[in-house]
Design an enzyme around this catalytic site. Structure first.
Site, short mmCIF file in Angstrom:
data_model
loop_
_atom_site.label_atom_id
_atom_site.label_comp_id
_atom_site.label_asym_id
_atom_site.label_seq_id
_atom_site.Cartn_x
_atom_site.Cartn_y
_atom_site.Cartn_z
N ASN A 75 31.87 38.39 47.91
CA ASN A 75 32.29 37.35 46.96
C ASN A 75 32.48 36.06 47.74
O ASN A 75 33.47 35.92 48.46
CB ASN A 75 33.60 37.77 46.28
CG ASN A 75 34.16 36.66 45.41
OD1 ASN A 75 33.45 35.74 45.02
ND2 ASN A 75 35.46 36.73 45.12
N LYS A 95 32.94 33.04 46.56
CA LYS A 95 33.78 32.03 45.91
C LYS A 95 33.05 30.67 45.91
O LYS A 95 31.85 30.63 45.73
CB LYS A 95 35.14 31.95 46.62
CG LYS A 95 35.72 33.33 46.86
CD LYS A 95 37.11 33.30 47.38
CE LYS A 95 37.56 34.72 47.70
NZ LYS A 95 38.98 34.85 47.88
N HIS A 126 38.64 38.05 38.45
CA HIS A 126 39.16 37.89 39.81
C HIS A 126 40.55 37.26 39.73
O HIS A 126 40.82 36.43 38.84
CB HIS A 126 38.20 37.00 40.62
CG HIS A 126 38.54 37.00 42.08
ND1 HIS A 126 39.53 36.22 42.60
CD2 HIS A 126 38.03 37.71 43.12
CE1 HIS A 126 39.62 36.44 43.91
NE2 HIS A 126 38.73 37.34 44.24
N GLU A 157 41.85 34.96 41.27
CA GLU A 157 41.84 33.50 41.28
C GLU A 157 41.55 32.95 39.89
O GLU A 157 42.08 31.91 39.49
CB GLU A 157 40.82 32.99 42.33
CG GLU A 157 41.36 33.20 43.74
CD GLU A 157 40.32 33.40 44.81
OE1 GLU A 157 39.14 33.09 44.58
OE2 GLU A 157 40.69 33.90 45.89
N GLU A 184 42.23 44.76 43.79
CA GLU A 184 42.49 43.71 44.77
C GLU A 184 43.96 43.27 44.69
O GLU A 184 44.31 42.43 43.84
CB GLU A 184 41.60 42.50 44.48
CG GLU A 184 40.13 42.79 44.61
CD GLU A 184 39.35 41.54 44.99
OE1 GLU A 184 38.68 41.57 46.00
OE2 GLU A 184 39.47 40.52 44.29
N GLY A 234 42.63 37.05 51.12
CA GLY A 234 42.56 35.84 51.95
C GLY A 234 43.78 35.63 52.83
O GLY A 234 43.95 34.55 53.39
N SER A 288 41.16 41.22 52.34
CA SER A 288 41.08 41.13 53.80
C SER A 288 40.35 42.32 54.44
O SER A 288 40.73 42.78 55.52
CB SER A 288 42.48 40.96 54.40
OG SER A 288 43.07 39.76 53.92
C1 PEP Z 1 38.20 38.35 47.34
O1 PEP Z 1 38.21 37.16 47.16
O2 PEP Z 1 37.77 39.08 46.44
C2 PEP Z 1 38.68 38.87 48.61
C3 PEP Z 1 38.95 40.14 48.69
O3 PEP Z 1 38.85 37.98 49.64
P1 PEP Z 1 39.21 38.31 51.18
O4 PEP Z 1 38.28 39.44 51.61
O5 PEP Z 1 38.96 37.06 51.92
O6 PEP Z 1 40.63 38.76 51.20
#
Ligand code: PEP
Length: 254
Positions: free
Chosen positions: A9, A11, A95, A97, A167, A173, A212
């Site tokens: 992903n 973004k 998501h 976000e 998630e 992040g 992460s």
């Molecule tokens: C994400 O945005 O779906 C995500 C898991 O980001 P990151 O791997 O950077 O934590």
């Protein structure tokens, strides 16, 4: 048997030129992999170039969002038939976000998931609790509400085809990965909820972990019985790093 699914992903990162450069470096590193499904979710503006580059590759394309409306006066929105033009196999919906920054509700997410399925694009439906919710011991309540609300528009017979991404918001992040034990506990809960609502077909739904994920932790996460893949942000931006995640079986013991 659930085929592991590793999704990038990106973004709001990578122009179309940067996407092309990534794929030129990444595809030779993963072309021989048949037992893992690989998905790239670039920004909308990269879908055209990426779909051309992926024409003969075994890597699937995903969008990061879609409108819940078919067409019309919705300035700035992208419809499902627009995504079909680029042969998107998947599209991410819900998501954290989008939920947190743009106020997307479970109802809206459920409409988007249903819209995608009716056009033969498979939704990757994201769920996950915030740190505050985990600390207040509300993780399972939040997951139950998000799952039942976000999947309300999904026809029962399509449940095996959709993908759920667990998630935890506190892990996205931040560099703070959920331990395999914490992740597996949440995944097992999600699995039980799917089976309780849709019977045994819930056993076929793939549940990705996101938050992460990196080459150093993917092996231990993927050993968990209910973790069927990863949704990866930061560590998917470089070909070398994402190809290591795709080849998670080779990362053990490193
Ligand atoms: C994400 O945005 O779906 C995500 C898991 O980001 P990151 O791997 O950077 O934590």
């Amino acid at each position: 048997m659930r085929t592991p699914i590793m999704a990038a992903n990106w973004k709001m990162q990578k122009t179309a030129d940067e996407t092309a450069a990534f794929l030129a470096g990444f595809l030779p590193l993963v072309e021989t992999t048949a037992d893992v499904e690989i998905v790239i979710a670039p920004p909308f503006t990269s879908l055209d170039r990426a779909s051309q580059q992926l024409r003969n590759a075994s890597v699937h394309l995903s969008a990061q969002n879609v409108s819940n409306e078919e067409k019309g006066a919705f300035t700035g929105e992208i419809s499902v038939s627009m995504l079909q033009e680029f042969s998107c196999t998947y599209t991410i919906v819900g998501h954290s976000e989008r939920r947190g920054l743009y106020g997307e509700t479970d109802t809206l997410i459920s409409q988007k998931a249903a819209m995608l399925l009716s056009h033969e694009i498979l939704p990757i439906v994201c769920v996950g609790e915030t740190l505050e919710e985990r600390e207040a011991d509300r993780t399972f309540d939040v997951l139950r509400t998000q799952l039942s609300g976000s999947l309300a528009g999904v026809p029962a017979e399509r449940v095996p085809e959709i993908v759920i991404a667990y998630e935890p918001v506190w892990a996205i992040g931040t560099g703070k990965t959920a331990t395999p034990e914490i992740a597996q506990e949440a995944h097992a809960f999600i699995r039980r909820e799917l089976v309780a609502s849709w019977g045994e077909s819930g056993q076929q739904t793939r549940i990705q972990y996101g938050g992460s994920v990196k080459p150093e932790n993917v092996f231990d996460l993927m050993k968990c019985p209910d973790i069927d893949g990863a949704l990866v942000g930061g560590a998917s931006l470089e070909p070398d790093s994402f190809s290591k995640i795709v080849h998670f079986e080779q990362q053990g013991g490193e």
